[in-house]
Design a protein around this motif. Sequence first.
Motif, mmCIF file in Angstrom:
data_model
loop_
_atom_site.group_PDB
_atom_site.id
_atom_site.type_symbol
_atom_site.label_atom_id
_atom_site.label_comp_id
_atom_site.label_asym_id
_atom_site.label_seq_id
_atom_site.Cartn_x
_atom_site.Cartn_y
_atom_site.Cartn_z
ATOM 1 N N ALA A 57 0.837 -1.199 0.000
ATOM 2 C CA ALA A 57 0.000 0.000 0.000
ATOM 3 C C ALA A 57 0.873 1.250 0.000
ATOM 4 O O ALA A 57 0.591 2.228 -0.708
ATOM 5 N N GLY A 58 1.962 1.219 0.771
ATOM 6 C CA GLY A 58 2.888 2.336 0.781
ATOM 7 C C GLY A 58 3.561 2.534 -0.564
ATOM 8 O O GLY A 58 3.724 3.677 -1.030
ATOM 9 N N ASP A 59 3.942 1.445 -1.217
ATOM 10 C CA ASP A 59 4.556 1.547 -2.546
ATOM 11 C C ASP A 59 3.573 2.111 -3.558
ATOM 12 O O ASP A 59 3.945 2.949 -4.403
ATOM 13 N N LEU A 60 2.323 1.669 -3.504
ATOM 14 C CA LEU A 60 1.306 2.188 -4.412
ATOM 15 C C LEU A 60 1.125 3.681 -4.194
ATOM 16 O O LEU A 60 1.031 4.456 -5.157
ATOM 17 N N TYR A 61 1.059 4.098 -2.943
ATOM 18 C CA TYR A 61 0.915 5.522 -2.641
ATOM 19 C C TYR A 61 2.052 6.325 -3.278
ATOM 20 O O TYR A 61 1.823 7.351 -3.931
ATOM 21 N N LYS A 62 3.277 5.865 -3.097
ATOM 22 C CA LYS A 62 4.425 6.607 -3.613
ATOM 23 C C LYS A 62 4.419 6.687 -5.136
ATOM 24 O O LYS A 62 4.753 7.720 -5.725
ATOM 25 N N ILE A 63 4.040 5.594 -5.793
ATOM 26 C CA ILE A 63 3.977 5.589 -7.255
ATOM 27 C C ILE A 63 2.963 6.619 -7.747
ATOM 28 O O ILE A 63 3.247 7.431 -8.637
ATOM 29 N N VAL A 64 1.769 6.563 -7.180
ATOM 30 C CA VAL A 64 0.702 7.469 -7.625
ATOM 31 C C VAL A 64 1.059 8.916 -7.292
ATOM 32 O O VAL A 64 0.858 9.820 -8.100
ATOM 33 N N LYS A 65 1.615 9.145 -6.119
ATOM 34 C CA LYS A 65 2.017 10.500 -5.721
ATOM 35 C C LYS A 65 3.090 11.031 -6.658
ATOM 36 O O LYS A 65 3.100 12.221 -7.008
ATOM 37 N N VAL A 167 0.447 -0.105 -12.962
ATOM 38 C CA VAL A 167 0.942 -0.604 -11.688
ATOM 39 C C VAL A 167 0.389 -2.012 -11.519
ATOM 40 O O VAL A 167 -0.824 -2.232 -11.656
ATOM 41 N N LEU A 168 1.253 -2.958 -11.232
ATOM 42 C CA LEU A 168 0.896 -4.376 -11.213
ATOM 43 C C LEU A 168 1.011 -4.938 -9.808
ATOM 44 O O LEU A 168 2.104 -4.947 -9.212
ATOM 45 N N ASP A 169 -0.110 -5.415 -9.278
ATOM 46 C CA ASP A 169 -0.095 -6.084 -7.982
ATOM 47 C C ASP A 169 0.228 -7.560 -8.176
ATOM 48 O O ASP A 169 0.090 -8.110 -9.277
ATOM 49 N N TYR A 193 10.694 -3.738 -11.639
ATOM 50 C CA TYR A 193 10.435 -4.784 -10.660
ATOM 51 C C TYR A 193 10.024 -4.198 -9.300
ATOM 52 O O TYR A 193 10.288 -3.028 -9.021
ATOM 53 N N PRO A 194 9.397 -5.017 -8.448
ATOM 54 C CA PRO A 194 9.149 -4.577 -7.066
ATOM 55 C C PRO A 194 10.439 -4.120 -6.400
ATOM 56 O O PRO A 194 11.526 -4.575 -6.758
ATOM 57 N N ARG A 195 10.308 -3.242 -5.425
ATOM 58 C CA ARG A 195 11.497 -2.612 -4.841
ATOM 59 C C ARG A 195 12.435 -3.575 -4.127
ATOM 60 O O ARG A 195 13.628 -3.309 -4.010
ATOM 61 N N HIS A 196 11.932 -4.697 -3.638
ATOM 62 C CA HIS A 196 12.783 -5.632 -2.923
ATOM 63 C C HIS A 196 12.163 -7.023 -2.981
ATOM 64 O O HIS A 196 10.993 -7.193 -3.340
ATOM 65 N N THR A 201 4.628 -5.157 -5.770
ATOM 66 C CA THR A 201 4.143 -4.067 -6.609
ATOM 67 C C THR A 201 5.180 -3.717 -7.667
ATOM 68 O O THR A 201 6.282 -3.249 -7.349
ATOM 69 N N ALA A 202 4.830 -3.948 -8.932
ATOM 70 C CA ALA A 202 5.705 -3.653 -10.064
ATOM 71 C C ALA A 202 5.056 -2.576 -10.932
ATOM 72 O O ALA A 202 3.908 -2.181 -10.709
ATOM 73 N N MET A 203 5.799 -2.099 -11.917
ATOM 74 C CA MET A 203 5.285 -1.087 -12.838
ATOM 75 C C MET A 203 5.665 -1.428 -14.275
ATOM 76 O O MET A 203 6.688 -2.065 -14.520
ATOM 77 N N SER A 204 4.845 -0.973 -15.199
ATOM 78 C CA SER A 204 5.188 -0.966 -16.616
ATOM 79 C C SER A 204 5.048 0.475 -17.072
ATOM 80 O O SER A 204 3.955 1.033 -17.048
#
Length: 218
Positions: A57-65, A167-169, A193-196, A201-204
């Motif tokens: 959820a924190g990663d999603l927040y940061k991506i969208v922000k 954003v890919l869950d 890729y996901p941060r760790h 949570t990944a991105m394209s």
Amino acid sequence: MIRPIQLSRRRLSEIVWQIIDEKVEMDWSKIQDIVQKQQHLREQADYNTGSLDEDDAGDLYKIVKFFQPKVIAEVGTFIGVSTMVMDLATAETAKIRTCDVSNRIDLSLFGNEDLRVEQYFHTPSHEMFADLASKEVKVDLVYLDGRMSQQDEEPLNKILAPHTVFVLDDFEGIEKGVANAMMLESPGRVLIYPRHHGGKTAMSIPLSLLQVVAQETA
């Protein structure tokens, strides 16, 4: 032939996450509050499934922000954790369209009357995409917490802009996030890729959003 400078996906992913972390501040307590607050809605679910944990959820927040989208399409509303996190990240300036094929949980009935959200209850993703296409909506960001199918391809392509971020869950193993990433793969996109290890949570993102500049903006 002169030797090129190569950048692996893994190293690029680390750089992207580092930049996002540098540019985005987050009140962790607000993320925790959303995750915990939404859990009671499981009682309203026709199909009770998984939801975002606090880290994702924190990663999603940061991506969208970071990307600051104005129009968001979400696949997989469930109890609304991701929906609420994205609403928080956009400071209620974005319009979110979200569908769930299995459930009908009206988020506006549970203390969220001011949400800028349009929900599609018991609706598969291709039907939501088709409805948005019929309204000539173009989306800035697509959050996928559902497995894509061939039925999605045509209507989804109609609502994408050149800058659309995915954003890919559940990006792990053979889960839906990995399958979705394979469907989205194209020469004009790069997978982040996901941060760790353990993150899901990944991105394209379009290659056009990767810019080499003389000086970074704040």
